[in-house]
Enzyme design. Structure first.
Site, PDB file in Angstrom:
ATOM      1  N   CYS A 121     -13.550  -0.021   7.393  1.00 15.54           N
ATOM      2  CA  CYS A 121     -12.532  -0.465   6.437  1.00 15.54           C
ATOM      3  C   CYS A 121     -12.597   0.347   5.155  1.00 15.54           C
ATOM      4  O   CYS A 121     -13.679   0.727   4.703  1.00 15.54           O
ATOM      5  CB  CYS A 121     -12.771  -1.930   6.061  1.00 15.54           C
ATOM      6  SG  CYS A 121     -12.965  -3.041   7.465  1.00 15.54           S
ATOM      7  N   CYS A 136       0.821  -1.221   0.000  1.00 23.29           N
ATOM      8  CA  CYS A 136       0.000   0.000   0.000  1.00 23.29           C
ATOM      9  C   CYS A 136       0.853   1.269   0.000  1.00 23.29           C
ATOM     10  O   CYS A 136       0.335   2.356  -0.215  1.00 23.29           O
ATOM     11  CB  CYS A 136      -0.901   0.024   1.222  1.00 23.29           C
ATOM     12  SG  CYS A 136      -1.539  -1.584   1.656  1.00 23.29           S
ATOM     13  N   HIS A 193      -9.047   2.507  -2.054  1.00 23.61           N
ATOM     14  CA  HIS A 193      -7.611   2.262  -1.852  1.00 23.61           C
ATOM     15  C   HIS A 193      -7.036   1.446  -3.012  1.00 23.61           C
ATOM     16  O   HIS A 193      -6.872   0.239  -2.905  1.00 23.61           O
ATOM     17  CB  HIS A 193      -7.441   1.542  -0.513  1.00 23.61           C
ATOM     18  CG  HIS A 193      -6.033   1.232  -0.114  1.00 23.61           C
ATOM     19  ND1 HIS A 193      -4.942   1.978  -0.523  1.00 23.61           N
ATOM     20  CD2 HIS A 193      -5.537   0.254   0.679  1.00 23.61           C
ATOM     21  CE1 HIS A 193      -3.845   1.459   0.004  1.00 23.61           C
ATOM     22  NE2 HIS A 193      -4.178   0.402   0.716  1.00 23.61           N
TER      23      HIS A 193
END
Ligand SMILES: [Zn+2]
Lengths: 135, 384
Positions: free
Chosen positions: B206, B83, B333
């Site tokens: 989340c 990430c 994301h």
């Protein structure tokens, strides 16, 4: 069968610490110890970090431990989905090593909290797989 | 050491981009970064392509991305740090330009995730941890962060309601960001009622998988001043690693040592401290992560990150506005693009171009980007 026999579902099949499986078969959990400097490793390592010595011996481990933290998994990778929800924990063994392991379903979830005393014990899966869990 | 400037930034719409392939997403971000810098491709002498390549259908994506952007035969390569790929990509580009091997580079963060089936994604997620000692027990990305949440709750009395405040805040600002995947505010009650993922984390604690790209054009000081009259300078870079295995980490797991180490290096390089930061972007992959980040970056004392939220100190108008572009929780994301997306937001803030979410007089911005389950953390400080 190689090391993929380790765990509820193992991924890695080839390693130098394969002998762990024969200890688990006998109902024992074992760590490795560097033959040169005596440093103990759990999970077992084939190579000593301190002296880069790679001659190790196996020593049986005391499973007494204290829970550090935990979670209950509801949303799981495909092969683990049939078993949801399940508990995972991180605990510190009396020897000082830390262990990441499932928490046995026999443990009352409501009683779980950091600091709780648990025991790391050998567990057997239905596919002839072997691992350990906290109970 | 010469200064390195960011001279152009680009960003695609994040989300389920069933209209675009990986290379096309990269092009959208790259092209808008060139427009932003008011330049063409001819001055770009190399590219750093940042993606967590295990999510890509294309093997070694830098090859096809450089081709599609028209950046052959200049050097290109992939940077992968889960990430944190594009924050590490900026560090890589910074070093390449500082060394004078390059003058002007494109750092392109890109990820195409939603064309994988949810089965494939979950299988990959199951191997996000130590594949020898932890994944065989059924770990997931949320499970690791949930274990930090459990520890923080037990030690400091942090509650699920307090964690939900992160999602409520970030979704509020996400509604003002046209690039965000989720543009609808949410209530504390909706967060608390969402289905459990890995206790105590629930669905709306989340962030979501997404497709998207973001691009930074960087240059040495001389070129930066020549090419633009509004460069934003890279003032501090901090990067650290931590054991990948949870069992290999020390302490009570109520904070990330990896972030504290990265922050220390970045503050030192920039010659500033947490109180000097005007606006921040932190890695809110999960609500609890943002709270831990406040504490690890020094915005709050250990255990008191939740108080910043309750007092509105990380809102626009507060002491230190955080994730007022919506954060990962609103934007989605797209793993490899997230670090560059944070730096895109900071660059616009430091140029005074953030519109309705502009922090008045912002001069110093900080971005913090965690890789995977916390084995990498990058802290980047930018100065107007
Ligand atoms: Zn040794």
């Amino acid at each position: 069968m190689g090391f993929e026999k380790f765990g509820r579902f193992g991924y890695v099949s080839q390693t130098k610490v394969n002998p762990l499986l024969s200890y688990l078969e006998k109902g024992k959990i074992a760590a490795t110890r560097c033959k040169k400097c005596g440093r103990k490793y759990f999970p077992p390592r084939a190579d000593c970090l301190d002296c880069r010595h790679s001659i190790i011996e196996w020593v049986v481990l005391d499973g007494k431990s204290n829970l550090i933290t935990f979670t209950q998994v509801f949303f799981a990778p495909p092969v683990f989905q049939p078993e949801t929800p399940y508990l995972l924990g991180l605990a510190e063994l009396v020897s000082g090593s830390r262990v990441f392991a499932p928490i046995s379903p026999t443990v009352d979830k409501e009683q779980l909290k950091p600091g709780l005393e648990l025991n790391l014990k050998v567990a057997k899966g239905s596919r002839d797989n072997l691992y350990y869990w906290l109970e | 050491m010469g200064r390195i400037g960011i001279i152009g930034v680009g960003h695609t719409k994040f989300g389920k981009r069933s209209d675009a392939s990986l290379r096309e997403l990269a092009f959208e971000a790259y092209s808008s970064a060139l427009d932003d810098a008011d330049m063409d491709s001819s001055k770009i002498d190399g590219s750093v392509v940042c993606s967590a390549t295990h999510y890509d259908k294309q093997r070694s994506p830098a090859g096809v991305v450089a081709e599609y952007l028209g950046l052959n035969p200049q050097p290109t390569f992939n940077v992968e740090a889960a990430c944190a790929s594009s924050a590490v990509g900026l560090r890589t580009g910074w070093a390449l330009v500082s060394s004078k091997l390059h003058d002007v580079m494109a750092v392109v963060g890109v990820q195409k995730m939603t064309e994988l089936s949810s089965e494939e994604i979950q299988e990959l997620m199951g191997r996000a941890g130590d594949v020898m000692w932890e994944s065989p027990f059924g770990t997931t990305m949320p499970a690791y962060y949930a274990m930090y949440a459990t520890a923080h709750m037990a030690k400091y009395g942090t509650t699920e309601e307090q964690m939900a405040l992160v999602t409520v805040k970030n979704r509020k600002y996400g509604s003002k960001n046209p690039n965000a995947m989720f543009q609808k505010p949410i209530t504390t009650e909706e967060v608390l009622k969402s289905r459990p993922v890995s206790a105590p984390l629930k669905l709306f604690d989340c962030c979501a998988n997404a497709d998207g790209a973001a691009c930074l054009i960087i240059a040495n000081a001389e070129k930066a001043k020549k090419l633009t009259d509004r460069p934003v300078w890279v003032a501090g870079l901090g990067l650290a690693s931590s054991p990948m295995s949870l069992a290999g980490r020390t302490g009570p797991l109520t904070s990330f040592d990896v972030t504290k180490n990265a922050a220390k290096a970045a503050y030192q390089m920039a010659g500033v401290g947490p109180n000097d930061v005007d606006v921040a972007e932190v890695h809110d992959s999960f609500s609890i992560t943002e709270i831990l980040n406040y504490e690890d970056l020094g915005f709050a004392k250990p255990g008191s990150g939740t108080r910043l939220l309750e007092k509105g100190e990380t809102e626009l108008g507060g002491k230190i506005p955080v994730n007022i572009d919506g954060g990962l929780i609103s934007k989605g994301h797209p793993v490899g693009a997230t670090g560059a997306s944070q730096l895109f937001a900071l660059t616009r803030q430091l140029r005074g171009e953030a519109g309705s979410t502009q922090v008045d007089g912002a001069k110093l911005g900080l971005a913090q980007n965690i890789g995977g389950i916390g084995m990498y953390s990058a802290v980047t400080i930018l100065r107007a």
